[in-house]
Design a protein around this motif. Structure first.
Motif, PDB file in Angstrom:
ATOM      1  N   PHE A 118       0.828  -1.211   0.000  1.00 58.61           N
ATOM      2  CA  PHE A 118       0.000   0.000   0.000  1.00 58.61           C
ATOM      3  C   PHE A 118       0.863   1.262   0.000  1.00 58.61           C
ATOM      4  CE2 PHE A 118      -3.468  -2.768   1.650  1.00 58.61           C
ATOM      5  CZ  PHE A 118      -4.384  -2.462   0.670  1.00 58.61           C
ATOM      6  N   ILE A 119       1.847   1.302   0.897  1.00 59.94           N
ATOM      7  CA  ILE A 119       2.622   2.540   0.985  1.00 59.94           C
ATOM      8  C   ILE A 119       3.500   2.709  -0.254  1.00 59.94           C
ATOM      9  CG2 ILE A 119       4.715   1.787   2.222  1.00 59.94           C
ATOM     10  CD1 ILE A 119       2.602   4.844   3.101  1.00 59.94           C
ATOM     11  N   SER A 120       3.886   1.594  -0.886  1.00 59.67           N
ATOM     12  CA  SER A 120       4.736   1.718  -2.072  1.00 59.67           C
ATOM     13  C   SER A 120       3.973   2.351  -3.228  1.00 59.67           C
ATOM     14  CB  SER A 120       5.296   0.359  -2.483  1.00 59.67           C
ATOM     15  OG  SER A 120       4.257  -0.427  -3.022  1.00 59.67           O
ATOM     16  N   THR A 121       2.639   2.158  -3.266  1.00 58.87           N
ATOM     17  CA  THR A 121       1.897   2.794  -4.357  1.00 58.87           C
ATOM     18  C   THR A 121       1.939   4.318  -4.212  1.00 58.87           C
ATOM     19  OG1 THR A 121      -0.209   2.817  -3.171  1.00 58.87           O
ATOM     20  CG2 THR A 121       0.282   0.867  -4.477  1.00 58.87           C
ATOM     21  N   LYS A 122       2.154   4.793  -2.984  1.00 57.10           N
ATOM     22  CA  LYS A 122       2.272   6.236  -2.773  1.00 57.10           C
ATOM     23  C   LYS A 122       3.569   6.770  -3.354  1.00 57.10           C
ATOM     24  CE  LYS A 122       0.643   9.199  -1.644  1.00 57.10           C
ATOM     25  NZ  LYS A 122      -0.470  10.024  -1.940  1.00 57.10           N
ATOM     26  N   MET A 123       4.552   5.855  -3.475  1.00 57.05           N
ATOM     27  CA  MET A 123       5.855   6.323  -3.940  1.00 57.05           C
ATOM     28  C   MET A 123       5.935   6.371  -5.457  1.00 57.05           C
ATOM     29  SD  MET A 123       8.315   4.478  -1.216  1.00 57.05           S
ATOM     30  CE  MET A 123       8.021   4.712   0.538  1.00 57.05           C
ATOM     31  N   LEU A 124       5.033   5.651  -6.126  1.00 59.82           N
ATOM     32  CA  LEU A 124       5.029   5.745  -7.581  1.00 59.82           C
ATOM     33  C   LEU A 124       4.526   7.129  -7.978  1.00 59.82           C
ATOM     34  CD1 LEU A 124       3.555   2.318  -8.698  1.00 59.82           C
ATOM     35  CD2 LEU A 124       5.917   3.087  -8.789  1.00 59.82           C
ATOM     36  N   PRO A 125       5.302   7.834  -8.767  1.00 59.29           N
ATOM     37  CA  PRO A 125       4.864   9.179  -9.148  1.00 59.29           C
ATOM     38  C   PRO A 125       3.680   9.103 -10.111  1.00 59.29           C
ATOM     39  CG  PRO A 125       6.905   8.622 -10.236  1.00 59.29           C
ATOM     40  CD  PRO A 125       6.589   7.483  -9.333  1.00 59.29           C
ATOM     41  N   ILE A 126       2.564   9.648  -9.712  1.00 56.76           N
ATOM     42  CA  ILE A 126       1.368   9.606 -10.538  1.00 56.76           C
ATOM     43  C   ILE A 126       1.597  10.384 -11.837  1.00 56.76           C
ATOM     44  CG2 ILE A 126       0.272  11.616  -9.463  1.00 56.76           C
ATOM     45  CD1 ILE A 126      -1.628   8.476 -10.462  1.00 56.76           C
ATOM     46  N   ASN A 157      -5.266   8.819  -1.319  1.00 53.96           N
ATOM     47  CA  ASN A 157      -5.247   8.923   0.137  1.00 53.96           C
ATOM     48  C   ASN A 157      -5.352   7.583   0.853  1.00 53.96           C
ATOM     49  OD1 ASN A 157      -4.930  11.700   0.413  1.00 53.96           O
ATOM     50  ND2 ASN A 157      -7.109  12.069   0.096  1.00 53.96           N
ATOM     51  N   PRO A 159      -3.593   4.679   0.912  1.00 52.15           N
ATOM     52  CA  PRO A 159      -2.456   4.060   1.622  1.00 52.15           C
ATOM     53  C   PRO A 159      -2.176   4.727   2.974  1.00 52.15           C
ATOM     54  CG  PRO A 159      -1.906   4.421  -0.670  1.00 52.15           C
ATOM     55  CD  PRO A 159      -3.210   5.118  -0.438  1.00 52.15           C
ATOM     56  N   LEU A 160      -2.119   6.046   2.976  1.00 52.48           N
ATOM     57  CA  LEU A 160      -1.823   6.744   4.220  1.00 52.48           C
ATOM     58  C   LEU A 160      -2.916   6.469   5.252  1.00 52.48           C
ATOM     59  CD1 LEU A 160       0.533   8.532   5.017  1.00 52.48           C
ATOM     60  CD2 LEU A 160      -0.913  10.529   4.611  1.00 52.48           C
TER      61      LEU A 160
END
Lengths: 282, 314, 377
Positions: A118-126, A157, A159-160
């Motif tokens: 989940f948190i890694s999807t936040k790191m992919l630059p949209i 939002n 993942p966070l």
């Protein structure tokens, strides 16, 4: 005998002056940091002619005319922003609460991997996928639709929110959950009747952070909406005309766009701190 | 008499292994996770798969006929493209400098706010406000009322220091954008560090006082190690958001002057919106994602360390 | 009402670690108050949680009232549990807390209210407390609400996990007797976990002593005290603890404090059989009887046997006044660690004074130095 008593006076005075000194420094820093916001609000009350002067004017007759102008054109943008923010926040909570439960209370086997996915999807630059995203939205007839924003803001939002809610759930004493099990509460009852009431302050801070990020989002809105779903940040951009004086108008629009989140954030400061430290690290 | 310890424990009577969780129970546990998992996979992973596909296609919005396969040519372009490399470097510089400075300021502010003084609540409110301001609004207000060469407040305030009508966004564009990013994210860092400071148990601080440690020694020996996970968390979350910084660049300088402030997000935005080059942007996006994955692997390790997972499986 | 049976019940937390509870066999009679006692990590709480169904069994089974409940979920075991930290639902009122299990069983509201009120009366909980939230209660009140929640269910078995550990000393002693009295009145089989051996001795019909996941002995408090089966039980039960000392074996007895301690023939035979060259002897503090008349001042006093009992002497290092009596820490003639003796009367000897104790051989316990098992006496 009297020497210590005599010395106590000056020492207390010194402690007091140190304390006042730090207080003054803190106030100076605070005001300096707040200055741009203050200047934005001040400028918003200026007539256009008083906004672009040298030296900058501090004394002027305040006017609401720019606000009137802002309000007159803001309606649809405001509606879109409210719908996208509220809609995505509700969806985030609906998805995140069960997921956080599955990652904390009775964790699935690979809960670590799940959490990190989940948190890694936040790191992919949209931004990297913005072109294809546009094409996909085009094919799904979702371009310039408020649904698209709700869907994307939820993913942004989620993942966070899962991380935060999970950390709040971990704080629920396990004894309490065991008592509920002994009392015969099922999973749904356990979540709804025992866990949620306890973590409700944490849910508020989670929702608050989701609201801030969704309300303020510009990149996706700018790329994927035009008029039918354009949000407040888009309204703000549209308030910058190509020519003529616009600073007061811009400031009024910026003030109006920012104020809802600022007020909510001020009221819920403690909640914000809790949420940002993710409740967990000790 | 000494209490003689060491009663030898008999060997386990049966060789046992934990029974573990039944298959049915496992599915019951998994079930609540599935909606979020499926949602996030569909919404975040599919666009990247499509991106991967487009990165091998020649596809321009403005050229009719749709996409067709071009092999690796998009990638060749990306790797030979100086503009892409420059924007990559700029992204790193912008993210690193703003995160680090914001964290240093945030720690200083948090230490200030941890003291008792008159109006502490008000000062905290003032300090967190920039984080709450809409980034688009912040960018536009800084670009106009604050930094304008002719009527900006900053030039006015700096007049006593011999500053006259500096056009900040032309002469110090990158610095100006970074300053705005720092201004917005310092409150975030302050709040996280403050949460750490206030979570520090009072008794250890009192013990340090009794042990004769001064303020500085206490900070170095006790407070800083205690704050470490909070600082790491702040840097991590700050980086995640700031590496995607777009609003300030788009609204303050539009990537300029020239390409002085063009970071990766803005570069990709330009490729799609002005060059209509979906294929090229996709290839650049794939490269970006791969680089991000490399960085993120380290970041995730940091996450694992920050959260330590002492709580174990509940 | 029901009896409870553990049949080689085991629990392993992780592969290749020693079991937390290893093949526990324990019969608890209908209506009995059974106390599980042991140091931390002894497996007593795990054993209780296995009975509650909160901890799965990795081997063996558990029966309640003759029914195998090994795979029965907690809520269907007809048990009620009092938790160490009470586990009261913070958002529910006292009445809602107590009635929650009944609500889950779909007991009609009126019936529920009646049972909650009855339980409250039984526990001296005021009616007005019933509408408060747990936060607004004192520690003692919360403890009683937790008890009430268990009573309301009218279960076959009460499980209590250190329910008194969060109370202050005075309240703990009061509540201790109240719980024991209540249990006798209700006659419900009760399994009670504690690390406090005083609690165990005062409350239990029988006490099961555990350590390292193994049951050491299960017996009445008196039997545990008088007849411990091994060194662990002997040292764990009794306060202050039994004096234990490894001593070399010699012809006819054991060498201690420069003299010869006569051992019963049965012990000597057992030691001989096990080919021991030394053994561990144990003497309870109250079995060291101060002999009146101060000993001779010249040189170290030799322990000697007179009329069957045996004497040993030493120097008082420290006196702990307890009011009614005092604890003497005495260094024996040959040095080594001090022994603790209970001295009755209001005028105990002062530190530095030489004293002599008389010990009856019947009061001396002997243990195998390696296995810790009692050598039959």
């Amino acid at each position: 005998m009297s020497a210590p008593a005599l010395r106590r006076g000056p020492r207390r005075l010194r402690e007091l002056s140190v304390r006042v000194g730090w207080g003054v420094i803190a106030w100076v820093v605070g005001i300096a940091f707040f200055l741009p916001v203050l200047w934005m609000v001040i400028t918003a009350f200026k007539p256009e002619s008083a906004a672009e002067t040298w030296p900058p004017k501090f004394i002027f007759t305040p006017t609401l005319s720019e606000f009137h102008l802002v309000f007159s054109g803001m309606g649809p943008f405001l509606t879109h922003s409210v719908v996208a923010t509220v809609g995505s926040t509700i969806l985030v909570l609906l998805l995140a609460i069960p997921a956080a439960y599955a990652l904390s209370v009775y964790p699935v086997k690979h809960w670590r991997d799940g959490l990190f996915f989940f948190i890694s999807t936040k790191m992919l630059p949209i931004v990297a996928a913005i072109g294809p995203l546009y094409v996909i939205a085009l094919h799904l007839h979702l371009l310039d639709s408020i649904w698209l924003l709700i869907v994307l803001y939820t993913a942004m939002n989620l993942p966070l929110a899962i991380w935060m809610i999970r950390s709040f759930m971990l704080e629920v004493p396990s004894e309490l959950l065991e008592a509920a099990r002994l009392d015969g509460a099922g999973r749904i009852r356990e979540i709804g009747g025992v866990i949620l009431p306890i973590i409700s302050p944490g849910l508020v801070s989670t929702a608050l952070i989701c609201v801030i990020f969704a309300w303020n989002e510009l990149f996706l809105a700018l790329n994927l909406t035009v008029t039918n779903a354009a949000t407040m940040p888009m309204f703000l951009i549209s308030s910058v005309p190509q020519e003529g004086l616009y600073i007061a108008h811009l400031s009024a629009a910026a003030t109006v766009a920012s104020v809802p989140v600022i007020i909510v954030g001020w009221i819920a400061q403690r909640s914000l701190v809790r949420g940002l430290s993710m409740g967990a690290i000790k | 008499m000494a209490v003689v310890e060491g009663v030898a424990a008999p060997a386990p009577k049966v060789r046992l292994r934990p029974r573990g969780v039944s298959r049915r129970e496992q599915w019951q546990r998994r079930l609540p996770l599935l909606p979020a998992l499926i949602y996030i996979i569909v919404v975040t992973q599919i666009p990247f798969v499509v991106t991967l596909w487009y990165s091998f296609q020649n596809y321009f919005f403005d050229i009719p006929g749709g996409a067709h396969f071009t092999g690796l040519s998009n990638y060749t372009t990306v790797f030979t493209n100086a503009a892409f490399r420059a924007s990559l470097v700029r992204s790193v510089v912008m993210t690193a400098s703003s995160v680090i400075v914001a964290m240093i300021l945030g720690m200083a502010f948090a230490l200030l706010l941890d003291r008792k003084f008159l109006g502490r609540g008000v000062v905290r409110t003032l300090i967190i406000t920039p984080f709450l301001v809409m980034p688009a609004a912040a960018a536009l207000v800084w670009a106009g009322p604050m930094l304008d060469p002719n009527f900006g407040l900053l030039n006015y305030l700096l007049t006593p220091f011999g500053v006259h009508h500096v056009a900040w966004l032309s002469t110090h564009a990158l610095g100006s954008v970074i300053v705005v990013m720092i201004w917005q994210w310092t409150p975030f860092m302050t709040l996280i560090v403050l949460a750490g400071l206030q979570g520090q148990p009072a008794d250890t601080l009192e013990a340090a006082k009794v042990d004769g440690a001064g303020a500085l020694a206490t900070f170095r020996e006790l407070t800083l190690p205690h704050l470490r996970p909070y600082i790491e968390l702040g840097i991590l979350l700050g980086s995640i958001y700031l590496v995607n910084a777009f609003d300030a660049v788009r609204l303050m300088t539009n990537g300029g002057p020239g390409t002085a402030t063009t970071n990766l997000p803005f570069y990709l935005y330009q490729q799609v919106n002005y060059a209509f080059d979906v294929g090229g942007a996709a290839a650049a996006g794939v490269v970006t994602v791969i680089l991000t994955i490399i960085v993120a692997t380290f970041a995730l390790r940091m996450f694992a360390r920050v959260f330590q997972f002492d709580e174990a499986a509940g | 009402m029901a009896n409870v049976k553990y049949i080689s019940a085991s629990r392993v937390y992780a592969k290749d670690t020693p079991p937390a509870v290893d093949a526990l066999d324990l019969d608890i009679n209908d209506g009995e108050f059974m106390v599980l006692v042991g140091p931390s990590g002894s497996g007593k709480t795990t054993a209780l949680r296995m009975l509650a169904g909160l901890e799965p069994l990795d081997g063996g089974r558990v029966e309640i009232g003759g029914r195998d409940v090994t795979f029965v979920p907690p809520k269907d075991r007809d048990i009620a549990m009092v938790f160490q930290n009470y586990a009261l639902y913070p958002q529910k009122t006292v009445a809602e807390n107590m009635g929650f299990a009944l609500k889950m069983q779909r007991v009609p509201r009126a019936d529920r209210d009646r049972r909650v009120r009855e339980a409250a009366r039984l526990l001296d909980l005021d009616d007005q407390l019933l509408d408060r939230k747990p936060k607004q209660l004192s520690g003692g009140q919360r403890q009683r609400v937790a008890m009430g929640r268990a009573i309301v269910r009218e279960p076959q078995v009460f499980l209590m996990d250190e329910p008194l550990s969060n109370l202050d000393a005075k309240l703990r002693v009061q509540t201790r007797s109240q719980i024991a009295e209540l249990q006798r009145r209700l006659g419900v089989t009760t399994v009670y976990v504690t690390h406090d051996q005083v609690e165990a001795m005062t409350m239990g019909n029988r006490v099961a002593v555990l350590t390292g996941g193994h049951l050491q002995q299960c017996a009445t408090p008196r039997e545990l005290y008088d007849n411990p089966v091994n060194q662990f039980v002997a040292g764990f039960i009794g306060s202050p603890a039994m004096n234990l000392q490894a001593v070399p074996l010699a012809e006819g007895g054991a060498r201690l404090a420069g003299g010869m301690l006569p051992l019963p023939a049965a012990v000597r035979t057992a030691a001989l059989k096990a080919r021991l060259s030394e053994l561990v002897i144990g003497i309870r503090p109250e079995h060291l009887h101060l002999t009146n008349g101060s000993p001779d001042a010249d040189g170290p006093q030799q322990p000697r046997a007179t009329d069957g009992s045996w004497e040993l002497s030493g120097e008082v290092m420290l006196v702990e006044e307890l009011g009614a009596d005092a604890l003497l820490h005495v260094r024996l003639a040959d040095g080594g660690d001090p022994v603790v003796a209970r001295a009755e009367g209001r005028k105990p000897p002062a530190p530095g004074q030489r004293v002599t104790f008389r010990v009856s051989p019947d009061d001396v316990f002997a243990f195998h130095p390696e296995t810790g098992a009692r050598l039959a006496g």
